[in-house]
Scaffold this motif. Structure first.
Motif, short mmCIF file in Angstrom:
data_model
loop_
_atom_site.label_atom_id
_atom_site.label_comp_id
_atom_site.label_asym_id
_atom_site.label_seq_id
_atom_site.Cartn_x
_atom_site.Cartn_y
_atom_site.Cartn_z
N GLU A 87 0.82 -1.20 0.00
CA GLU A 87 0.00 0.00 0.00
C GLU A 87 0.86 1.26 0.00
OE1 GLU A 87 -0.87 -1.60 3.43
OE2 GLU A 87 -2.09 -3.15 2.54
N LYS A 88 0.23 2.34 -0.40
CA LYS A 88 0.88 3.64 -0.33
C LYS A 88 0.88 4.11 1.13
CE LYS A 88 0.45 8.42 -1.67
NZ LYS A 88 -0.51 9.42 -1.34
N ILE A 89 2.01 4.60 1.59
CA ILE A 89 2.13 5.10 2.95
C ILE A 89 2.36 6.61 2.87
CG2 ILE A 89 3.44 4.97 5.10
CD1 ILE A 89 4.31 2.13 4.11
N ASN A 90 1.59 7.35 3.63
CA ASN A 90 1.73 8.80 3.68
C ASN A 90 2.80 9.14 4.72
OD1 ASN A 90 -0.69 9.80 1.97
ND2 ASN A 90 -1.49 8.15 3.24
N VAL A 91 3.96 9.58 4.24
CA VAL A 91 5.10 9.82 5.12
C VAL A 91 5.25 11.31 5.39
CG1 VAL A 91 7.59 9.51 5.44
CG2 VAL A 91 6.28 7.80 4.15
N TYR A 92 5.36 11.64 6.68
CA TYR A 92 5.55 13.01 7.13
C TYR A 92 6.81 13.06 7.97
CZ TYR A 92 0.66 13.91 5.95
OH TYR A 92 -0.54 14.06 5.30
N LEU A 112 7.35 12.25 0.27
CA LEU A 112 7.03 12.90 1.54
C LEU A 112 5.84 13.83 1.37
CD1 LEU A 112 10.51 13.88 3.05
CD2 LEU A 112 8.98 12.07 3.82
N LYS A 113 4.87 13.69 2.26
CA LYS A 113 3.68 14.53 2.18
C LYS A 113 3.91 15.92 2.73
CE LYS A 113 -0.32 13.33 1.87
NZ LYS A 113 -1.36 13.48 0.89
N ASN A 114 4.70 16.01 3.83
CA ASN A 114 4.88 17.31 4.46
C ASN A 114 6.03 17.27 5.46
OD1 ASN A 114 4.36 19.98 5.11
ND2 ASN A 114 2.16 19.66 5.34
N TYR A 115 6.44 18.43 5.86
CA TYR A 115 7.52 18.64 6.83
C TYR A 115 6.87 19.40 7.99
CZ TYR A 115 12.33 19.87 8.28
OH TYR A 115 13.53 20.00 8.94
N ILE A 116 6.75 18.75 9.13
CA ILE A 116 6.03 19.33 10.27
C ILE A 116 7.00 19.64 11.39
CG2 ILE A 116 4.25 18.92 12.00
CD1 ILE A 116 3.01 16.91 9.96
N LEU A 117 6.93 20.86 11.88
CA LEU A 117 7.80 21.27 12.98
C LEU A 117 7.17 20.94 14.33
CD1 LEU A 117 9.22 24.74 11.89
CD2 LEU A 117 10.47 22.60 12.16
N LYS A 118 8.02 20.45 15.22
CA LYS A 118 7.59 20.26 16.62
C LYS A 118 7.63 21.61 17.30
CE LYS A 118 9.42 15.60 17.15
NZ LYS A 118 10.46 14.78 17.81
#
Length: 136
Positions: A87-92, A112-118
């Motif tokens: 399956e396709k995996i949505n990687v962030y 990569l779907k997105n780059y999220i900051l902590k």
């Protein structure tokens, strides 16, 4: 949501893991959230998914800075496995690094779907769910 959805967190920060799991639990009872504390554990998990034809998570939230195998090393190895996954995996990427060199490096991985900051927040994690699941 129609069914149970799987989310995998890969991060060595126990506080982040606790908070993210708690937030996801509050957002929907139909989420199954698992975690690993380093990229090597996660890579072995995905190798087993290929070997035994197991289902993979819908979403992978990956930290960059971890022991043993960091997020970049994981992504390099994951690229080799990706064609064999069912399956396709949505990687962030979920990281505390706001460095331009890391953001640029992330662009190398077109999946990569997105780059999220902590730090993560309920709104940030809800946004991830809304990007991936159209029945939320």
């Amino acid at each position: 949501m129609k069914g149970k959805y799987d989310i995998l967190l890969v991060d060595d920060d126990d506080v982040y893991l606790f908070v993210a799991k708690h937030i996801f639990k509050k957002l929907s009872e139909n989420l199954n959230v698992e975690s690993f504390t380093d990229g090597e554990q996660a890579l072995n998990y995905f190798k087993d998914c290929v070997k035994y034809n197991h289902n993979t998570p819908d979403v992978l939230l990956l930290d960059i800075n971890m022991p043993y195998l960091d997020g970049w090393g994981f992504l390099e190895e994951y690229e080799k496995l990706r064609p064999n996954l069912n399956e396709k995996i949505n990687v962030y990427l979920v990281t505390s690094s706001d460095q331009e060199c890391d953001r640029e490096r992330a662009k190398k991985y077109d999946h990569l779907k997105n780059y999220i900051l902590k730090p993560v927040s309920k709104d940030k994690l809800k946004h991830v769910l809304l990007e991936v699941y159209d029945d939320l």
